[in-house]
Write a protein that holds these residues in place. Structure first.
Motif, PDB file in Angstrom:
ATOM      1  N   ARG A 187      -3.898   5.949  -0.758  1.00 20.51           N
ATOM      2  CA  ARG A 187      -4.873   4.996  -0.202  1.00 20.51           C
ATOM      3  C   ARG A 187      -5.806   5.664   0.795  1.00 20.51           C
ATOM      4  O   ARG A 187      -6.959   5.244   0.948  1.00 20.51           O
ATOM      5  CB  ARG A 187      -4.168   3.806   0.444  1.00 20.51           C
ATOM      6  CG  ARG A 187      -3.302   4.132   1.659  1.00 20.51           C
ATOM      7  CD  ARG A 187      -2.576   2.883   2.130  1.00 20.51           C
ATOM      8  NE  ARG A 187      -1.529   3.173   3.076  1.00 20.51           N
ATOM      9  CZ  ARG A 187      -1.564   2.847   4.362  1.00 20.51           C
ATOM     10  NH1 ARG A 187      -2.617   2.235   4.855  1.00 20.51           N
ATOM     11  NH2 ARG A 187      -0.559   3.125   5.155  1.00 20.51           N
ATOM     12  N   GLU A 188      -5.336   6.712   1.460  1.00 13.40           N
ATOM     13  CA  GLU A 188      -6.177   7.376   2.454  1.00 13.40           C
ATOM     14  C   GLU A 188      -7.377   8.058   1.794  1.00 13.40           C
ATOM     15  O   GLU A 188      -8.525   7.879   2.213  1.00 13.40           O
ATOM     16  CB  GLU A 188      -5.354   8.426   3.233  1.00 13.40           C
ATOM     17  CG  GLU A 188      -4.226   7.829   4.055  1.00 13.40           C
ATOM     18  CD  GLU A 188      -3.009   7.442   3.228  1.00 13.40           C
ATOM     19  OE1 GLU A 188      -2.167   6.694   3.747  1.00 13.40           O
ATOM     20  OE2 GLU A 188      -2.887   7.861   2.058  1.00 13.40           O
TER      21      GLU A 188
ATOM     22  N   VAL B 243       3.263  -2.057   3.871  1.00 16.05           N
ATOM     23  CA  VAL B 243       2.704  -0.710   3.956  1.00 16.05           C
ATOM     24  C   VAL B 243       3.827   0.308   4.111  1.00 16.05           C
ATOM     25  O   VAL B 243       4.899  -0.002   4.638  1.00 16.05           O
ATOM     26  CB  VAL B 243       1.722  -0.547   5.152  1.00 16.05           C
ATOM     27  CG1 VAL B 243       0.490  -1.414   4.964  1.00 16.05           C
ATOM     28  CG2 VAL B 243       2.403  -0.867   6.482  1.00 16.05           C
TER      29      VAL B 243
ATOM     30  N   LEU C  77      -9.448   5.031  -0.192  1.00 14.65           N
ATOM     31  CA  LEU C  77     -10.054   3.923   0.530  1.00 14.65           C
ATOM     32  C   LEU C  77     -10.545   4.257   1.934  1.00 14.65           C
ATOM     33  O   LEU C  77     -11.481   3.628   2.430  1.00 14.65           O
ATOM     34  CB  LEU C  77      -9.045   2.763   0.628  1.00 14.65           C
ATOM     35  CG  LEU C  77      -8.612   2.151  -0.707  1.00 14.65           C
ATOM     36  CD1 LEU C  77      -7.477   1.162  -0.484  1.00 14.65           C
ATOM     37  CD2 LEU C  77      -9.787   1.453  -1.360  1.00 14.65           C
TER      38      LEU C  77
ATOM     39  N   ARG D 191      -1.428   8.179   6.770  1.00 11.84           N
ATOM     40  CA  ARG D 191      -2.000   7.849   8.067  1.00 11.84           C
ATOM     41  C   ARG D 191      -0.905   7.869   9.123  1.00 11.84           C
ATOM     42  O   ARG D 191       0.274   7.657   8.830  1.00 11.84           O
ATOM     43  CB  ARG D 191      -2.615   6.433   8.005  1.00 11.84           C
ATOM     44  CG  ARG D 191      -3.936   6.370   7.293  1.00 11.84           C
ATOM     45  CD  ARG D 191      -4.201   4.997   6.720  1.00 11.84           C
ATOM     46  NE  ARG D 191      -4.128   3.901   7.669  1.00 11.84           N
ATOM     47  CZ  ARG D 191      -5.190   3.358   8.280  1.00 11.84           C
ATOM     48  NH1 ARG D 191      -6.392   3.848   8.041  1.00 11.84           N
ATOM     49  NH2 ARG D 191      -5.050   2.342   9.097  1.00 11.84           N
TER      50      ARG D 191
ATOM     51  N   PHE E 280       0.855  -1.177   0.000  1.00 11.15           N
ATOM     52  CA  PHE E 280       0.000   0.000   0.000  1.00 11.15           C
ATOM     53  C   PHE E 280       0.893   1.230   0.000  1.00 11.15           C
ATOM     54  O   PHE E 280       1.747   1.391   0.874  1.00 11.15           O
ATOM     55  CB  PHE E 280      -0.857   0.028   1.269  1.00 11.15           C
ATOM     56  CG  PHE E 280      -2.292  -0.356   1.063  1.00 11.15           C
ATOM     57  CD1 PHE E 280      -2.914  -0.221  -0.161  1.00 11.15           C
ATOM     58  CD2 PHE E 280      -3.044  -0.827   2.130  1.00 11.15           C
ATOM     59  CE1 PHE E 280      -4.247  -0.562  -0.334  1.00 11.15           C
ATOM     60  CE2 PHE E 280      -4.370  -1.173   1.977  1.00 11.15           C
ATOM     61  CZ  PHE E 280      -4.980  -1.043   0.739  1.00 11.15           C
TER      62      PHE E 280
ATOM     63  N   ASP F 171     -10.303   4.435   6.166  1.00 11.73           N
ATOM     64  CA  ASP F 171      -9.898   3.446   7.162  1.00 11.73           C
ATOM     65  C   ASP F 171     -10.431   2.052   6.851  1.00 11.73           C
ATOM     66  O   ASP F 171      -9.716   1.055   6.946  1.00 11.73           O
ATOM     67  CB  ASP F 171     -10.362   3.869   8.558  1.00 11.73           C
ATOM     68  CG  ASP F 171      -9.578   5.079   9.076  1.00 11.73           C
ATOM     69  OD1 ASP F 171      -8.485   5.340   8.542  1.00 11.73           O
ATOM     70  OD2 ASP F 171     -10.067   5.745  10.004  1.00 11.73           O
TER      71      ASP F 171
ATOM     72  N   ASP G 268      -1.711   2.431  11.477  1.00 15.34           N
ATOM     73  CA  ASP G 268      -1.433   1.230  10.682  1.00 15.34           C
ATOM     74  C   ASP G 268      -0.944   0.089  11.565  1.00 15.34           C
ATOM     75  O   ASP G 268      -1.340  -1.069  11.388  1.00 15.34           O
ATOM     76  CB  ASP G 268      -0.391   1.533   9.612  1.00 15.34           C
ATOM     77  CG  ASP G 268      -0.994   2.208   8.384  1.00 15.34           C
ATOM     78  OD1 ASP G 268      -2.155   1.907   8.053  1.00 15.34           O
ATOM     79  OD2 ASP G 268      -0.311   3.030   7.768  1.00 15.34           O
TER      80      ASP G 268
ATOM     81  N   ALA H 132      -8.627   0.472   3.925  1.00 12.27           N
ATOM     82  CA  ALA H 132      -7.279   0.035   4.263  1.00 12.27           C
ATOM     83  C   ALA H 132      -7.314  -1.370   4.853  1.00 12.27           C
ATOM     84  O   ALA H 132      -6.501  -2.234   4.512  1.00 12.27           O
ATOM     85  CB  ALA H 132      -6.647   1.009   5.249  1.00 12.27           C
ATOM     86  N   LYS H 133      -8.274  -1.616   5.720  1.00 11.60           N
ATOM     87  CA  LYS H 133      -8.427  -2.945   6.317  1.00 11.60           C
ATOM     88  C   LYS H 133      -8.789  -3.967   5.251  1.00 11.60           C
ATOM     89  O   LYS H 133      -8.240  -5.079   5.214  1.00 11.60           O
ATOM     90  CB  LYS H 133      -9.503  -2.907   7.401  1.00 11.60           C
ATOM     91  CG  LYS H 133      -9.689  -4.218   8.138  1.00 11.60           C
ATOM     92  CD  LYS H 133     -10.675  -4.049   9.281  1.00 11.60           C
ATOM     93  CE  LYS H 133     -10.839  -5.350  10.065  1.00 11.60           C
ATOM     94  NZ  LYS H 133     -11.754  -5.176  11.226  1.00 11.60           N
TER      95      LYS H 133
END
Length: 337
Positions: free
Chosen positions: A283-284, A303, A287, A314, A279, A289, A319, A292-293
């Motif tokens: 991504r923030e 990551v 996607l 993040r 990642f 939180d 993370d 991300a999961k």
């Protein structure tokens, strides 16, 4: 009367070909995955996670990055606010060696095993190579962490210098499919990037090569890009999602829908079953939180923690807490994934 054989469902094929046999999906198969409807996303992510666990294991590689030279780049990569050709707000700046060492120390405190020194350049000149050499030596003297570099296109002499310094991994992204690259960069070619990556591999450094999704490429070109990477066989593929930067040619593009981004994560895992899939930027905003999961449970096994080069990421603790919640151990220094 003969009947055509029944069409095999792409995820059943992935279970057999990738999960059981470890053979990545080809370009046409990857495209089929990317075209799956949203109501099959959960099943797709589950298959990709099984592949990741079977061929890479549960460990997650954590990395921090730092910009040694920011801004003023002569290239016209249309996504990048560090280009000196665009009216973007990033100013040119250099980081000194003590600040570089301190950044490496802070990165190591998070549990990260990889620290990447990045410079916004076409390729390094003598001044930058000297700064990198001093920085790598200083970091190795004070911090127990592997050092990677991302310095643009290299000559053979520069590749040899970095290998002699003990640089563990070199990042140079192809960015996108060969067919779409001229729409993203015009000041150099996709083939020039490939040449640098080939020299890096031959010199014995690990190859880190990925790109950015959501720059206007088609699903067909996304599948082409996955196939390009499979042919390169990089040790690591960082997946970025376009975070449109003001003042750049791509500044007005829409952010990639989360479902499309997650399908791409899973598709790249199925095309590259043994590769470190990381990642990275965007991504923030793409996607959030929850996404991300889902990504970490859908094929991701590495990551970048903390901030990126010109955008905020993040918090590292966020993370690391997520990895702890998912019972995914951080890869220890010296371990392979």
């Amino acid at each position: 009367m003969t009947h055509a054989p029944a069409r095999v469902d792409i995820l059943d094929l992935a279970r057999d070909q990738v999960l059981r046999c470890g053979r990545g999906l080809d370009r046409a198969q990857t495209l089929e995955v990317l075209r799956l409807p949203d109501d099959r996303l959960e099943e797709l992510l589950s298959v990709a996670h099984e592949v990741r666990m079977a061929w890479c294991g549960p460990e997650v590689e954590v990395e921090g990055i730092i910009s040694l030279k920011t801004g003023g780049c002569p290239e016209d990569c249309h996504f990048c606010s560090q280009s000196g050709l665009f009216a973007s707000p990033v100013r040119s700046a250099w980081l000194d060696i003590p600040a570089l060492v301190e950044a490496a120390k802070q990165t190591a405190k998070t549990g990260a095993t990889e620290f990447c020194i990045v410079a916004a350049v076409r390729g390094p000149d003598a001044r930058l190579m000297a700064q990198v050499a001093a920085g790598v030596e200083a970091i190795r003297g004070e911090v127990d962490i592997q050092v990677a570099c991302s310095l643009g296109m290299l000559t053979q002499d520069q590749v040899d210098q970095l290998a002699a310094l003990g640089v563990h991994r070199y990042n140079h992204n192809l960015e996108t499919a060969r067919s779409f690259f001229p729409h993203v960069v015009t000041t150099h070619t996709w083939e020039e990037r490939w040449e640098t990556l080939s020299m890096v591999r031959e010199a014995g450094m690990e190859v880190c090569c990925g790109g950015i999704l959501g720059m206007g490429e088609t699903l067909e070109q996304r599948a082409e890009f996955a196939a390009d990477l499979a042919a390169l066989e990089p040790d690591e593929v960082p997946l970025n999602f376009l975070n449109p930067r003001p003042g750049t040619p791509f500044g007005d593009l829409e952010v990639l829908p989360a479902s499309e981004a997650l399908k791409a994560v899973a598709a790249f895992r199925l095309a590259l079953p043994r590769t470190i899939l990381r990642f990275a930027g965007g991504r923030e905003i793409t996607l959030g939180d929850l996404g991300a999961k889902q990504g970490i449970l859908g094929g991701i096994n590495a990551v970048i923690v903390g901030n990126y080069l010109t955008t905020l990421g993040r918090r590292a603790e966020t993370d690391l807490d997520l990895l702890d919640e998912l019972k995914m151990p951080i890869k220890a220094l010296g371990e392979s994934i």
